[in-house]
Write a protein that holds these residues in place. Structure first.
Motif, short mmCIF file in Angstrom:
data_model
loop_
_atom_site.label_atom_id
_atom_site.label_comp_id
_atom_site.label_asym_id
_atom_site.label_seq_id
_atom_site.Cartn_x
_atom_site.Cartn_y
_atom_site.Cartn_z
N GLY A 125 2.13 5.26 3.04
CA GLY A 125 1.44 4.78 2.09
C GLY A 125 -0.01 5.31 2.09
O GLY A 125 -0.51 6.36 2.49
N ALA A 126 -0.87 4.47 1.87
CA ALA A 126 -2.32 4.93 1.58
C ALA A 126 -3.10 5.23 2.72
O ALA A 126 -3.98 5.95 2.80
N GLY A 127 -2.53 4.65 3.95
CA GLY A 127 -3.07 5.09 5.29
C GLY A 127 -4.48 4.34 5.40
O GLY A 127 -4.88 3.45 4.57
N ILE A 128 -5.12 4.42 6.70
CA ILE A 128 -6.39 3.72 7.11
C ILE A 128 -7.54 4.71 7.49
O ILE A 128 -7.06 5.72 8.20
N PHE A 165 0.84 -1.23 0.04
CA PHE A 165 -0.04 0.04 0.11
C PHE A 165 0.90 1.20 -0.11
O PHE A 165 0.33 2.45 0.19
N THR A 166 1.98 1.31 -0.24
CA THR A 166 3.17 2.28 -0.36
C THR A 166 3.30 2.45 -1.90
O THR A 166 3.82 1.46 -2.49
N PRO A 167 3.24 3.79 -2.18
CA PRO A 167 3.55 3.89 -3.75
C PRO A 167 4.94 4.19 -3.94
O PRO A 167 5.61 4.39 -3.12
N ALA A 168 5.55 3.95 -5.35
CA ALA A 168 6.63 4.25 -5.55
C ALA A 168 7.08 5.77 -5.07
O ALA A 168 6.48 6.62 -5.33
N GLY A 169 8.28 5.68 -4.52
CA GLY A 169 9.11 6.95 -4.13
C GLY A 169 8.54 7.06 -2.65
O GLY A 169 9.25 8.03 -1.89
#
Length: 452
Positions: A378-381, A352-356
């Motif tokens: 990343g995307a968080g909750i 859930f963590t994008p590139a970078g």
């Protein structure tokens, strides 16, 4: 239409109406009997599960009592007696409830009496130790008495689990019989209707429509029943069956065949992973999930988990960093199971963590506990989802974050951490703002670590 033909059609239609009604009554009666049997077997299975849960609770309270007394005798800190006092108040009611549950079991009820007697003997011995403070002589005796209680409870649980397995088998057999008999009767009913109507209306062109309608209805009923029975496993199997049907039609070219085989393999692997997670969750729910506790250096466990996930993080362009204490980081734990916990947290972070983005694993000691934090950008909750994130099958709303799997990984991780005497928690400032998972595990004191 001639009168004779009209009478023939009317008789045929009456038979065509009455026959399905009669068959439906027969199928319904047989199915009702099987369902009644299934409900009874399920009730007996649930009863066994309740007995097991009560016995497990008694065992945990007995451990709490022993731990509290030992802590008090060694430290003279009365706060250690809080679990002892709670257990002493609760155990009589639980033992009475357990005795009521097995009142109709001539093998298990005497065991409950023996367990209650041995717990009372230990309780009296504990009171004597706390009055006399003769720790060195009496503490080993108390441990021996509690080991006897644990042995009694294990014997009781083994017998009840065997009974539970037997009852589960009967439920499974009854369920299979219900489905099989219902399907067979439905198919037979459809076959009888088709043959009967086609034979009687062979001379009348309009009769074929009635036969086709009856056949289509029977097939629809059968399909609906089978779809309901297979609902839980349908998702991965649908892909496999779809591609298999295409391959068997011999119309697929080489590229389509390769794509079909890859999709079938992926679906099969997904099915295997789901089954493995379901097995772990089932073991956790029934108290059968076990850990082999030995003295280990937690740093080695963390390094292995990090090295396992590093290729995936590098491939995605996610920075993976760590901070470890330099001194020994000894705990009592199961290295393989703890690797499973930290691999799950790191795997979710990478997913859930994008590139970078970046992922940090920070290990430290706080108040006599090993504290490991896995933090990502990343995307968080969603905040409303945080209280349910460790529940089995829990899934965050797809409008906030797309996820895969059944939502079992964190539930398994929490149970494994609890079996190590620790705790796990999650926090996030919301969608798109990353998340942080914190695990706390009891750390071995230097003297204890050296002796091991």
């Amino acid at each position: 239409m001639p009168s004779a033909q009209l009478d023939f059609v009317q008789r045929t239609l009456r038979r065509a109406v009455l026959l399905p009604v009669i068959l439906a009554v027969v199928v319904g009666a047989v199915f009702l009997m099987i369902i009644q049997r299934l409900l009874w077997e399920t009730e007996r299975l649930n009863h066994s599960e309740e007995v097991i849960a009560s016995a497990e609770q008694i065992r945990q309270l007995a451990v709490d009592m022993e731990t509290g007394v030992r802590g008090y005798l060694l430290s003279h800190d009365r706060s250690f007696l809080e679990p002892y006092d709670r257990a002493a108040m609760t155990l009589p009611q639980l033992l009475s409830h357990l005795d009521a549950l097995v009142i109709d079991n001539p093998e298990q009820r005497p065991r409950v009496t023996v367990i209650a007697g041995h717990i009372e003997e230990w309780h009296q011995h504990a009171d004597r130790m706390m009055r006399t403070q003769m720790v060195e002589r009496e503490l080993p005796v108390g441990k021996s008495m509690m080991d006897r209680v644990r042995g009694d409870l294990e014997t009781f649980l083994q017998a009840e689990r065997a009974l539970s397995v037997e009852r589960a088998g009967r439920v499974r057999v009854t369920t299979i019989a219900a489905v099989a008999i219902t399907v067979v009767l439905a198919v037979l009913a459809a076959a009888v209707l088709i043959v009967f109507i086609r034979r009687d209306l062979h001379q009348l062109s309009g009769g074929y429509e009635i036969a086709l309608d009856a056949a289509e209805h029977a097939v629809t009923v059968k399909d609906r029943l089978l779809a309901t029975v297979s609902h839980e496993l349908r998702t991965p199997l649908t892909s496999i069956l779809g591609w298999t049907t295409l391959l068997r039609s011999h119309v697929a070219d080489a590229e389509t065949t390769s794509l079909a085989l890859a999709s079938i393999e992926q679906s099969a692997r997904l099915q295997s992973r789901l089954v493995e997670d379901l097995i772990d969750v089932s073991k956790a729910a029934t108290g059968k999930l076990r850990v082999d506790m030995v003295a280990i250096d937690l740093r080695q466990v963390l390094y292995v988990a990090l090295e396992t996930m590093k290729p995936a993080a590098d491939a995605k362009g996610v920075a993976l960093s760590t901070a470890m204490p330099e001194a020994d980081f000894k705990i009592m734990g199961d290295g393989a199971r703890l690797q499973q916990v930290f691999w799950n947290l790191l795997s979710n972070a990478v997913r859930f963590t994008p590139a970078g983005g970046k992922i940090e694993m920070i290990a430290s000691t706080e108040n006599g506990s090993a504290v490991i934090r896995v933090r990502d950008s990343g995307a968080g909750i969603v905040r409303d989802f945080l209280p349910r994130i460790f529940e089995p099958f829990a899934q965050q709303d797809e409008t906030a974050q797309r996820s895969t799997g059944l939502g079992l990984g964190l539930a398994i991780a929490r149970r494994l951490v609890e079996l190590h005497g620790g705790m796990i928690e999650a926090k996030s400032d919301g969608v798109g703002r990353g998340s942080e998972f914190t695990i706390r595990l009891p750390i071995l004191e230097p003297d204890a670590a050296a002796s091991r």
